[in-house]
Design a protein around this motif. Structure first.
Motif, mmCIF file in Angstrom:
data_model
loop_
_atom_site.group_PDB
_atom_site.id
_atom_site.type_symbol
_atom_site.label_atom_id
_atom_site.label_comp_id
_atom_site.label_asym_id
_atom_site.label_seq_id
_atom_site.Cartn_x
_atom_site.Cartn_y
_atom_site.Cartn_z
ATOM 1 N N ARG A 53 -86.238 42.793 41.764
ATOM 2 C CA ARG A 53 -85.913 44.219 41.705
ATOM 3 C C ARG A 53 -84.573 44.515 42.358
ATOM 4 O O ARG A 53 -83.889 45.467 41.976
ATOM 5 N N ARG A 54 -84.197 43.728 43.367
ATOM 6 C CA ARG A 54 -82.915 43.950 44.029
ATOM 7 C C ARG A 54 -81.757 43.378 43.228
ATOM 8 O O ARG A 54 -80.602 43.762 43.436
ATOM 9 N N ALA A 55 -82.046 42.453 42.334
ATOM 10 C CA ALA A 55 -80.984 41.816 41.555
ATOM 11 C C ALA A 55 -80.314 42.841 40.642
ATOM 12 O O ALA A 55 -80.952 43.778 40.152
ATOM 13 N N PRO A 56 -79.009 42.708 40.402
ATOM 14 C CA PRO A 56 -78.309 43.640 39.501
ATOM 15 C C PRO A 56 -78.947 43.640 38.120
ATOM 16 O O PRO A 56 -79.321 42.585 37.600
ATOM 17 N N ALA A 57 -79.074 44.826 37.571
ATOM 18 C CA ALA A 57 -79.716 44.934 36.256
ATOM 19 C C ALA A 57 -78.861 44.333 35.167
ATOM 20 O O ALA A 57 -79.359 43.777 34.195
ATOM 21 N N GLY A 58 -77.538 44.442 35.308
ATOM 22 C CA GLY A 58 -76.663 43.928 34.276
ATOM 23 C C GLY A 58 -76.704 44.778 33.017
ATOM 24 O O GLY A 58 -77.215 45.907 33.007
ATOM 25 N N LYS A 59 -76.188 44.214 31.930
ATOM 26 C CA LYS A 59 -76.157 44.917 30.654
ATOM 27 C C LYS A 59 -76.635 43.999 29.546
ATOM 28 O O LYS A 59 -76.669 42.779 29.693
ATOM 29 N N ARG A 66 -83.884 40.475 32.850
ATOM 30 C CA ARG A 66 -84.275 40.899 34.190
ATOM 31 C C ARG A 66 -85.517 41.772 34.132
ATOM 32 O O ARG A 66 -86.459 41.612 34.921
ATOM 33 N N ASP A 67 -85.562 42.722 33.190
ATOM 34 C CA ASP A 67 -86.731 43.588 33.059
ATOM 35 C C ASP A 67 -87.970 42.796 32.665
ATOM 36 O O ASP A 67 -89.082 43.075 33.140
ATOM 37 N N ASP A 68 -87.804 41.806 31.795
ATOM 38 C CA ASP A 68 -88.932 40.964 31.404
ATOM 39 C C ASP A 68 -89.475 40.186 32.602
ATOM 40 O O ASP A 68 -90.695 40.042 32.774
ATOM 41 N N ALA A 69 -88.558 39.671 33.444
ATOM 42 C CA ALA A 69 -88.985 38.929 34.622
ATOM 43 C C ALA A 69 -89.767 39.818 35.581
ATOM 44 O O ALA A 69 -90.812 39.425 36.125
ATOM 45 N N VAL A 70 -89.281 41.050 35.777
ATOM 46 C CA VAL A 70 -89.975 41.995 36.650
ATOM 47 C C VAL A 70 -91.353 42.322 36.082
ATOM 48 O O VAL A 70 -92.352 42.375 36.806
ATOM 49 N N ARG A 71 -91.411 42.525 34.767
ATOM 50 C CA ARG A 71 -92.684 42.872 34.132
ATOM 51 C C ARG A 71 -93.683 41.726 34.258
ATOM 52 O O ARG A 71 -94.858 41.944 34.581
ATOM 53 N N ARG A 72 -93.242 40.492 34.025
ATOM 54 C CA ARG A 72 -94.149 39.350 34.120
ATOM 55 C C ARG A 72 -94.660 39.152 35.544
ATOM 56 O O ARG A 72 -95.848 38.917 35.766
ATOM 57 N N THR A 73 -93.741 39.240 36.498
ATOM 58 C CA THR A 73 -94.152 39.058 37.892
ATOM 59 C C THR A 73 -95.091 40.168 38.327
ATOM 60 O O THR A 73 -96.091 39.923 39.022
ATOM 61 N N THR A 74 -94.791 41.411 37.928
ATOM 62 C CA THR A 74 -95.659 42.535 38.268
ATOM 63 C C THR A 74 -97.046 42.357 37.674
ATOM 64 O O THR A 74 -98.059 42.611 38.329
ATOM 65 N N GLY A 75 -97.095 41.909 36.432
ATOM 66 C CA GLY A 75 -98.388 41.699 35.786
ATOM 67 C C GLY A 75 -99.206 40.628 36.481
ATOM 68 O O GLY A 75 -100.415 40.787 36.698
ATOM 69 N N ARG A 76 -98.567 39.510 36.845
ATOM 70 C CA ARG A 76 -99.282 38.432 37.538
ATOM 71 C C ARG A 76 -99.770 38.899 38.912
ATOM 72 O O ARG A 76 -100.903 38.627 39.309
ATOM 73 N N LEU A 77 -98.916 39.652 39.617
ATOM 74 C CA LEU A 77 -99.292 40.136 40.941
ATOM 75 C C LEU A 77 -100.438 41.139 40.840
ATOM 76 O O LEU A 77 -101.377 41.126 41.655
ATOM 77 N N ARG A 78 -100.379 41.993 39.823
ATOM 78 C CA ARG A 78 -101.450 42.970 39.631
ATOM 79 C C ARG A 78 -102.770 42.260 39.341
ATOM 80 O O ARG A 78 -103.827 42.644 39.857
ATOM 81 N N ALA A 79 -102.724 41.200 38.543
ATOM 82 C CA ALA A 79 -103.941 40.457 38.225
ATOM 83 C C ALA A 79 -104.519 39.781 39.465
ATOM 84 O O ALA A 79 -105.732 39.780 39.680
#
Length: 696
Positions: A53-59, A66-79
């Motif tokens: 989340r702290r990493a630059p979003a980029g273009k 980056r958004d996919d990585a955040v989504r995957r990690t969030t999903g695994r953590l939520r599970a």
């Protein structure tokens, strides 16, 4: 829970024999490893998520990754946080002596050792599929019942004589049968620990073509549909976009926790109404004849003609006056411009292409530029009439208010049928309109998207011009020549695009799904099947239903029905055991449906509810509901009724797909006549998992 001081088992006193160290010591040790791994994994993933989340979003692509990585990690953590030790479903012991533990998802220890095998993996298949006839290499299998993160019961199933020699708790009833007698909750629970071999075989079936799961009430069709959805998402990486379609909103609310609990947060769930914007306010079609006419595939196909009516080139020549010259626009010019688009291009999306082609044709060989032609008000107005931007609601409303337009689009309709379809308020949408609105909207494309696309193109051209100016200034300036090849890099198109940015990177307007699961599919009309198939070009489907529960009849076979809808690769699977409905209830429900459908596929119940069906007077309602203190209760009726808080009141239609410990039917004779009435009574009666009461 600190397993160094607290046991993972909380067995009641009556199960003291199961609590001995010889019975559960190995379980306790393994649970400690699971608890340590969970704690470590949550900490590691939390740190990883913070860093992402702290990493630059980029273009562009960088932002998407980056958004996919955040989504995957969030999903695994939520599970991981959703469960504790109850991640573990059970364990199986092989004849080789190996013990394999099955979990909702996989888990490893710090050394990479396997603590839990994901229930969807091939290694877990014997846990669900082993039988005494086919033990699949197992000698025994243990399943746990979890309550608030602790084991409150467990069951062992022994497949061989070797299994009897070990420490096994052999009960009078299996884990599955025991679970059937437990009280229901307002939301459906996944039943991973007790899926039966016949159900698991369907869950793990391949995804090509259409798999039809046919089964009567209580056979676990919905369980199979949901668990199969999670299994396919895990086992087939090609299935990135999966849609699960339920019959109504109460059903979706009831099953809403199941897929997340199975580790799947990325499955789209909706009703057919949810696929169309107008579905939020559409009402049931009150006229059966109108519903019949609008449900046909032929009328859906007529929506193509309705759109093409607005894609016919003008048949008369016209002269356009510009500052430079008068330009003649012939019918041939219009026709040539209209033919520039590939077949199937959405009407509103094609408009810019047709306009550009028309300008190019008219400017060719003329002493006038395309820009000058584009500024002509007369030409723009003529083009607006010849190829207008269209809204789906406007077009469909015209069909129900302009008889001549409907006659042109659907010439096979009789004069009486055309009159029947006309209505005073053409925008008073009903559920029968939704497939037609959907077909038109897909054929048109989104007019607002077309306008937005033109705005983006203008902005992109403006940014490109500005960037060209910046780059030219940099190249012209010697102070920026750093000897590292910057000047040559600036001349490259890809670097210019990075500097300018890409606002559309990562955006997707793709509406197709790789696989669609449809529950209660027996109710779908031809028109509604068109809605789904237009979103599933692969024709990879799981079709779940019961022909005997079709309110409007289902005289064909499933194969005939689906082939008529346009599906050609069809595999059949059948569920014939009623695990949910007590035998006492089915004994009264079976004659109800057989009176209307003698060949109905009525499943055989495998358990007793312990209470006969009660028939009484409506005056008993308050007493019956007050006496029900455990589990869920539902009153199924077609008339208004007041009930205590916590008691659901549903119509037979909205009760479909749900289950309750206590079901009270009020005046079931009022549900209707013919097949529709018989099906509604049959469905309503078979919602009961414990007790059924019929009040008249």
């Amino acid at each position: 829970m600190n397993l160094s001081t607290t046991s993972a088992f909380a067995l009641p006193e009556r199960l003291a024999a199961k609590a001995g160290a010889a019975m559960i010591a190995s379980d306790e040790e393994h649970f400690r490893g699971i608890a340590d791994s969970l704690s470590r994994s949550v900490a590691e993933l939390s740190g990883q998520l913070d860093a992402e989340r702290r990493a630059p979003a980029g273009k562009g692509r960088q932002a998407v990754d980056r958004d996919d990585a955040v989504r995957r990690t969030t999903g695994r953590l939520r599970a991981l946080r959703r469960f504790s030790l109850d991640l573990c479903l059970g364990r199986m012991v092989f004849a080789t002596g190996e013990t394999v533990w099955i979990g909702r998802f996989g888990l490893s220890d710090p050394d990479g050792g396997r603590l839990l095998v994901d229930w969807r993996s091939p290694a877990a298949e014997p846990f669900f599929g082993a039988t005494h006839a086919t033990p699949m290499g197992l000698v025994s299998c243990r399943r746990y019942r979890w309550t608030d993160g602790r084991v409150t019961d467990y069951w062992d199933e022994v497949f061989t004589a070797e299994g009897l020699a070990g420490n096994a708790a052999l009960d009078d009833q299996s884990a599955f049968i025991a679970s059937l007698g437990s009280n229901r909750s307002p939301r459906m629970r996944d039943v991973l620990g007790t899926i039966q071999s016949d159900q698991d075989a369907i869950v793990r079936a391949g995804s090509p073509g259409a798999l039809v799961v046919d089964g009567g009430p209580g056979t676990g069709k919905t369980v199979v549909a949901l668990h199969r959805t999670a299994y396919l998402r895990y086992s087939d990486p090609r299935l990135k976009r999966v849609l699960f379609v339920g019959p109504h909103e109460p059903y979706l609310a009831y099953v809403s926790d199941v897929l997340p609990n199975l580790g799947e947060d990325d499955v789209w769930t909706c009703t057919l109404r949810g696929l169309v914007a107008e579905g939020a306010t559409a009402v049931p079609e009150p006229d059966p004849e109108v519903a019949r006419l609008k449900s046909t595939a032929e009328l859906v196909a007529a929506m193509e003609t309705a759109v093409r009516f607005y894609e016919e080139p003008p048949s008369r020549a016209m002269v356009i006056s510009t500052e430079d010259a008068d330009v003649r626009v012939s019918p041939g010019d219009w026709t040539a411009a209209f033919e520039v688009c590939d077949p199937g291009t959405p009407h509103n999306d094609a408009r810019d292409l047709v306009w550009a082609e028309l300008l190019a044709i008219l400017a060719s060989g003329q002493d006038v530029s395309e820009a000058e032609l584009a500024r002509s008000r007369d030409l723009r107005q003529a083009f607006g009439r010849a190829w207008p931007l269209l809204e789906a609601a406007d077009l469909v409303a015209d069909l129900w208010s302009v008889p001549a337009y409907l006659r042109r689009c659907a010439p096979w309709l009789t004069a009486d049928e055309i009159r029947t379809l006309q209505r005073d308020d053409p925008r008073a949408w009903t559920d029968a309109d939704l497939p037609l609105l959907d077909a038109v909207r897909q054929r048109l494309g989104d007019p607002s998207a077309a306008r937005e696309r033109r705005r983006r193109e203008i902005d992109a051209r403006r940014r490109s011009i500005d960037m060209d100016r910046v780059v030219d200034d940099l190249i012209a300036s010697t102070e920026y020549d750093d000897g590292e090849g910057l000047m040559s890099m600036l001349r490259q198109k890809d670097l210019r695009e990075v500097l300018a940015g890409d606002d559309e990177a990562g955006e997707s307007t793709e509406k197709a799904f790789d696989h669609i699961v449809v529950d209660e599919a027996q109710e779908l009309t031809d028109a509604e099947w068109r809605m789904l198939l237009s979103r599933c070009p692969s024709r990879s489907l799981t079709v779940v239903g019961d022909r005997a529960q079709a309110r409007h009849g289902f005289t064909e076979s499933w194969r005939e029905r689906l082939e008529r809808a346009g599906i050609d690769r069809i595999t059949m699977a059948s569920l014939t055991v009623n695990y949910r409905t007590p035998a006492e209830v089915m004994a009264e429900a079976e004659p109800v449906i057989r009176a209307a459908l003698p060949d109905a596929n009525v499943p055989t119940s495998i358990r007793s509810g312990g209470a006969p069906v009660h028939h009484g007077s409506l005056t008993e309602l308050d007493t019956i509901l007050a006496a029900h203190t455990e589990g869920t209760a539902c009153v199924i009726t077609t008339e208004p009724v007041n009930c205590p808080a916590g008691v659901r009141v549903l119509t037979p239609v909205l009760a479909k797909g749900l289950e309750f410990d206590l079901v009270v039917l009020i005046r079931p004779a009022s549900f209707g006549t013919g097949i529709e009435g018989a099906v509604d009574r049959y469905v309503a009666m078979t919602r009961a998992t414990s007790r059924l009461v019929v009040l008249t």
